[in-house]
Design an enzyme around this catalytic site. Structure first.
Site, mmCIF file in Angstrom:
data_model
loop_
_atom_site.group_PDB
_atom_site.id
_atom_site.type_symbol
_atom_site.label_atom_id
_atom_site.label_comp_id
_atom_site.label_asym_id
_atom_site.label_seq_id
_atom_site.Cartn_x
_atom_site.Cartn_y
_atom_site.Cartn_z
ATOM 1 N N ARG A 166 50.887 -7.964 18.821
ATOM 2 C CA ARG A 166 49.695 -8.360 19.591
ATOM 3 C C ARG A 166 50.078 -9.243 20.772
ATOM 4 O O ARG A 166 49.630 -9.055 21.882
ATOM 5 C CB ARG A 166 48.712 -9.084 18.678
ATOM 6 C CG ARG A 166 47.699 -8.201 18.014
ATOM 7 C CD ARG A 166 48.320 -7.080 17.191
ATOM 8 N NE ARG A 166 47.317 -6.327 16.462
ATOM 9 C CZ ARG A 166 46.862 -6.667 15.250
ATOM 10 N NH1 ARG A 166 47.377 -7.710 14.606
ATOM 11 N NH2 ARG A 166 45.929 -5.949 14.673
ATOM 12 N N ASP A 195 51.657 -1.984 16.916
ATOM 13 C CA ASP A 195 50.216 -2.042 16.676
ATOM 14 C C ASP A 195 49.503 -1.383 17.850
ATOM 15 O O ASP A 195 50.156 -0.863 18.774
ATOM 16 C CB ASP A 195 49.747 -3.491 16.452
ATOM 17 C CG ASP A 195 48.595 -3.552 15.444
ATOM 18 O OD1 ASP A 195 47.549 -2.923 15.700
ATOM 19 O OD2 ASP A 195 48.745 -4.215 14.402
ATOM 20 N N HIS A 266 46.284 1.601 13.451
ATOM 21 C CA HIS A 266 46.982 0.603 14.272
ATOM 22 C C HIS A 266 48.069 1.253 15.133
ATOM 23 O O HIS A 266 49.172 0.722 15.283
ATOM 24 C CB HIS A 266 47.607 -0.487 13.386
ATOM 25 C CG HIS A 266 46.587 -1.426 12.798
ATOM 26 N ND1 HIS A 266 46.051 -2.475 13.515
ATOM 27 C CD2 HIS A 266 45.983 -1.465 11.594
ATOM 28 C CE1 HIS A 266 45.173 -3.124 12.752
ATOM 29 N NE2 HIS A 266 45.104 -2.525 11.581
ATOM 30 N N ASP A 332 47.178 0.081 6.576
ATOM 31 C CA ASP A 332 45.921 -0.678 6.544
ATOM 32 C C ASP A 332 44.930 -0.171 7.579
ATOM 33 O O ASP A 332 45.306 0.472 8.559
ATOM 34 C CB ASP A 332 46.207 -2.166 6.822
ATOM 35 C CG ASP A 332 46.891 -2.356 8.173
ATOM 36 O OD1 ASP A 332 47.833 -1.594 8.480
ATOM 37 O OD2 ASP A 332 46.481 -3.264 8.932
ATOM 38 N N GLU A 333 43.690 -0.503 7.355
ATOM 39 C CA GLU A 333 42.629 -0.389 8.345
ATOM 40 C C GLU A 333 42.735 0.892 9.187
ATOM 41 O O GLU A 333 42.876 0.840 10.400
ATOM 42 C CB GLU A 333 42.652 -1.612 9.276
ATOM 43 C CG GLU A 333 42.417 -2.906 8.518
ATOM 44 C CD GLU A 333 42.452 -4.136 9.412
ATOM 45 O OE1 GLU A 333 41.712 -5.077 9.133
ATOM 46 O OE2 GLU A 333 43.246 -4.174 10.380
ATOM 47 N N TRP A 399 46.530 -8.136 0.554
ATOM 48 C CA TRP A 399 46.025 -8.991 1.636
ATOM 49 C C TRP A 399 44.516 -9.195 1.604
ATOM 50 O O TRP A 399 44.015 -10.197 2.037
ATOM 51 C CB TRP A 399 46.470 -8.456 3.006
ATOM 52 C CG TRP A 399 45.742 -7.253 3.522
ATOM 53 C CD1 TRP A 399 45.997 -5.950 3.218
ATOM 54 C CD2 TRP A 399 44.650 -7.238 4.454
ATOM 55 N NE1 TRP A 399 45.145 -5.129 3.900
ATOM 56 C CE2 TRP A 399 44.299 -5.881 4.672
ATOM 57 C CE3 TRP A 399 43.946 -8.230 5.141
ATOM 58 C CZ2 TRP A 399 43.274 -5.500 5.531
ATOM 59 C CZ3 TRP A 399 42.920 -7.854 5.995
ATOM 60 C CH2 TRP A 399 42.588 -6.505 6.179
ATOM 61 N N TYR A 424 46.516 -16.736 5.450
ATOM 62 C CA TYR A 424 46.576 -16.179 6.803
ATOM 63 C C TYR A 424 46.645 -17.350 7.772
ATOM 64 O O TYR A 424 45.659 -18.046 7.999
ATOM 65 C CB TYR A 424 45.369 -15.253 7.065
ATOM 66 C CG TYR A 424 45.680 -13.816 6.745
ATOM 67 C CD1 TYR A 424 46.543 -13.503 5.703
ATOM 68 C CD2 TYR A 424 45.157 -12.773 7.496
ATOM 69 C CE1 TYR A 424 46.871 -12.185 5.417
ATOM 70 C CE2 TYR A 424 45.474 -11.449 7.214
ATOM 71 C CZ TYR A 424 46.339 -11.171 6.169
ATOM 72 O OH TYR A 424 46.672 -9.876 5.886
ATOM 73 N N TRP A 474 49.237 -13.587 12.147
ATOM 74 C CA TRP A 474 48.850 -12.579 13.144
ATOM 75 C C TRP A 474 48.688 -13.265 14.485
ATOM 76 O O TRP A 474 48.428 -14.483 14.544
ATOM 77 C CB TRP A 474 47.565 -11.892 12.681
ATOM 78 C CG TRP A 474 47.772 -11.229 11.359
ATOM 79 C CD1 TRP A 474 47.483 -11.738 10.127
ATOM 80 C CD2 TRP A 474 48.406 -9.963 11.121
ATOM 81 N NE1 TRP A 474 47.879 -10.862 9.144
ATOM 82 C CE2 TRP A 474 48.440 -9.766 9.720
ATOM 83 C CE3 TRP A 474 48.934 -8.970 11.952
ATOM 84 C CZ2 TRP A 474 48.990 -8.616 9.138
ATOM 85 C CZ3 TRP A 474 49.476 -7.834 11.364
ATOM 86 C CH2 TRP A 474 49.497 -7.669 9.979
HETATM 87 C C1 TNX Z 1 43.878 -8.168 9.290
HETATM 88 S S1 TNX Z 1 46.306 -7.912 7.337
HETATM 89 C C2 TNX Z 1 44.858 -7.303 9.720
HETATM 90 C C3 TNX Z 1 45.536 -7.561 10.997
HETATM 91 C C4 TNX Z 1 44.852 -8.642 11.794
HETATM 92 C C5 TNX Z 1 44.489 -9.813 10.886
HETATM 93 C C6 TNX Z 1 43.855 -10.975 11.594
HETATM 94 C C7 TNX Z 1 46.126 -6.540 7.855
HETATM 95 C C8 TNX Z 1 46.812 -5.570 7.064
HETATM 96 N N1 TNX Z 1 45.365 -6.284 8.940
HETATM 97 O O1 TNX Z 1 45.642 -6.369 11.733
HETATM 98 O O2 TNX Z 1 45.722 -9.063 12.794
HETATM 99 O O3 TNX Z 1 43.626 -9.350 9.873
HETATM 100 O O4 TNX Z 1 43.679 -12.076 10.737
#
Ligand code: TNX
Length: 559
Positions: A166, A195, A266, A332-333, A399, A424, A474
């Site tokens: 980032r 990312d 990401h 993730d995500e 997490w 975090y 992060w």
């Molecule tokens: C969650 S932890 C995320 C990150 C972000 C962070 C900010 C994770 C696997 N994903 O992409 O930077 O929260 O706190």
């Protein structure tokens, strides 16, 4: 993991060691002093040469003493030796014993790593000026109370995540963090290299990953609701030699660098560099740029054979550069919207007989799990990899709270505990609105000190799967070294004690004792040039008035 030994608060308040050692007693004769001086030599047994080199370059520079190799029996000396416990290694390979009295210090470790951690303790015993890079005064000798220490870590994974994607952290910054980690006996650096907002790892076969993917034309201060765009490019990447240097520097400090290549979400920076990686049947990926905002990008990888091959090639170069047994592939995500709309993705779901898009994600991650294990490595993924079944032998970074870790451990997977609610470090550390760009939950120094890596609900037979803990830093709101330091410290010191020392249950932890030792530790951080958050709150130049963070009474933290 080793069985915890009961923690005894230091009877030796002067030593103020952080993290607290297992057992510490006054010198062999029940008192006295120890010193090193211009005549002190280092006797390094085979296997400990690296530790001798480290002592010379750090303690040698701070004291101005040459610390040459020992010749002859009588010289005052620092003895480094590897001495496994007779009958096995009940204390684990990172255990050490240190005894210091008169003009002699002996550090015996169960392995070179143990000796190295003992050398870290010695540097703390010498006082804060031992953390400088040149002597501030000429001294005839450096003295401290004689002492005997038996010490070992509670966990074998004591990690810190640095998000260099980032906001890029130049190589020197990473090396500096490796030094800071070593000073706190942390041993895993999880490097988040890719990312949506940047790709930092050089890949020879795909030069545009860094050529186009490592910079964005503008960037943003604050979290994603902030209107503060800065019309200034942000970027940077490492070279292959930078990575080799980082890995070697870490290895000298007994730290493993675990690389992370985040897939299938990401990934917008990679798609901006190579548009064919994205879902070209539903978005015009050729017009995508490296993302200049924060949050979760909808642009994810296409689940095609070509994408799998591309990432196999990337990972081949990752394996060449990083010897770590563990390789993190994110997971993730990953928003599923594009896959839902993409005929190609839907055809793949049908062809593989999968239930849905979650199944597709599990298939994608599972492919790399197998690919890595065929090469003798192990996949690590964020706890989303549990949806749809994690690859065999995968390790899970828990997490989103503890539940993922508990479920994974019960299913026989190793886990690293890094719940966002507790460790975090990008999250604010006090409720005041003078915290610089406050995001996330409030997690004070004391909260971090009372973090317990082994979830209480986990049955003892599954608790052995908890490899350890990791603090994640992060970098959306940490744009430079000072901001990273501010978020990391002093909380990383508390985290290090949680990961290393055999502390009692959270409510019984002696935070007052820790704070007292911290007053000495702040002097060490000062000498190291760390821009920590002072206990009294941010200094005027550490505040950032007027930049929107996240109100405390709002819904859960926005990322
Ligand atoms: C969650 S932890 C995320 C990150 C972000 C962070 C900010 C994770 C696997 N994903 O992409 O930077 O929260 O706190």
């Amino acid at each position: 993991m080793t069985t915890p030994v009961p923690h005894e608060p230091s009877p030796h308040s002067g030593a103020s060691l952080v993290p607290a050692p297992g057992r510490l007693s006054a010198g062999p004769s029940g008192g006295g002093r120890c010193s090193i001086d211009g005549a002190t030599t280092i006797e390094a047994a085979p296997g400990t040469e690296g530790v001798a080199r480290w002592l010379r370059t750090t303690v040698g520079a701070a004291t101005g003493y040459p610390l040459p190799p020992s010749h002859g029996e009588d010289a005052p000396r620092i003895v480094l030796r590897i001495s496994p416990e007779p009958g096995g290694e009940p204390d684990g390979p990172e255990a050490y014993r240190l005894s210091a009295a008169g003009r002699r210090v002996v550090v015996g470790g169960a392995s070179a790593a143990g000796v190295f951690w003992g050398a870290q303790t010695l540097r703390q015993l010498l006082g804060p000026d031992a953390f400088r890079r040149a002597p501030v005064t000429v001294r005839d000798a450096w003295e401290f109370p004689a002492v005997t220490i038996h010490d070992r870590p509670r966990f074998r994974w004591r990690g810190l995540l640095l998000d260099v994607a980032r906001h890029f952290m130049p190589k020197d910054g990473v090396l500096r963090y490796l030094d800071l980690m070593a000073a706190h006996k942390l041993n895993v650096l999880h490097l988040h290299l890719t990312d949506d907002q940047g790709w930092r790892l050089p890949v020879e076969r795909y030069p545009r990953l860094t050529g186009a993917g490592s910079w964005r034309p503008r960037t943003k201060f604050g979290h994603r609701a902030s209107p503060l765009w800065e019309e200034k490019p942000h970027g940077g990447h490492y070279t292959r030699d930078d990575i080799r240097e980082i890995v070697a520097y870490a290895a000298e400090r007994h730290i493993t660098v675990v690389p992370e290549i985040d897939v299938p979400g990401h990934s917008q920076a990679a798609i901006a560099a190579y548009p064919e990686l994205g879902n070209t049947d539903v978005v015009d990926t050729a017009s995508l740029t490296v993302w200049d905002d924060w949050g979760i990008s909808p642009n994810v990888l296409a689940p095609t054979d070509a994408t799998l091959r591309f990432y196999e090639h990337v990972l081949e170069e990752v394996l060449e550069l990083f010897p770590s047994r563990y390789v993190h592939v994110g997971g993730d995500e990953c928003p599923k919207d594009q896959w839902r709309r993409s005929p190609t993705a839907q055809a793949r779901i049908a062809e593989l007989g999968l239930a849905d898009e979650d199944g597709l994600q599990a298939w994608f991650v599972g492919h790399f799990g197998r690919w890595l294990s065929e090469r003798g490595r192990r996949l690590v993924g964020w706890d989303e990899i549990l949806q749809g079944g994690p690859p065999e032998g995968a390790t899970v970074s828990s997490w989103r709270g503890r539940a993922g870790g508990v479920a994974a451990a019960r299913a026989g997977h190793d886990v690293v505990m890094c719940p966002e609610q507790e460790v975090y470090l990008d999250h604010r550390q006090a409720p005041g609105d003078d915290e610089p760009v406050p995001i996330g939950w409030v997690r004070t120094l004391e909260d971090v000190y009372r973090f317990e890596p082994v979830p209480p609900e986990l049955e003892p037979e599954h608790a052995r799967h908890v490899l350890g803990a990791q603090a994640n830093l992060w970098s959306e709101v940490t744009e430079d070294q000072n901001r990273v330091d501010y978020q990391a410290f002093p909380r990383l010191a508390a985290f290090a004690e949680v990961a290393w020392s055999a502390l009692p249950a959270p409510a019984e932890r002696d935070f007052a004792d820790f704070e007292q030792r911290m007053s000495a530790h702040y002097r060490r951080l000062d000498a190291l040039g760390v821009a920590y958050r002072p206990p009294t709150g941010p200094l005027p130049w550490q505040r950032r008035p007027g930049v929107r963070g996240r109100p405390l009474d709002g819904p859960p933290p926005v990322r």
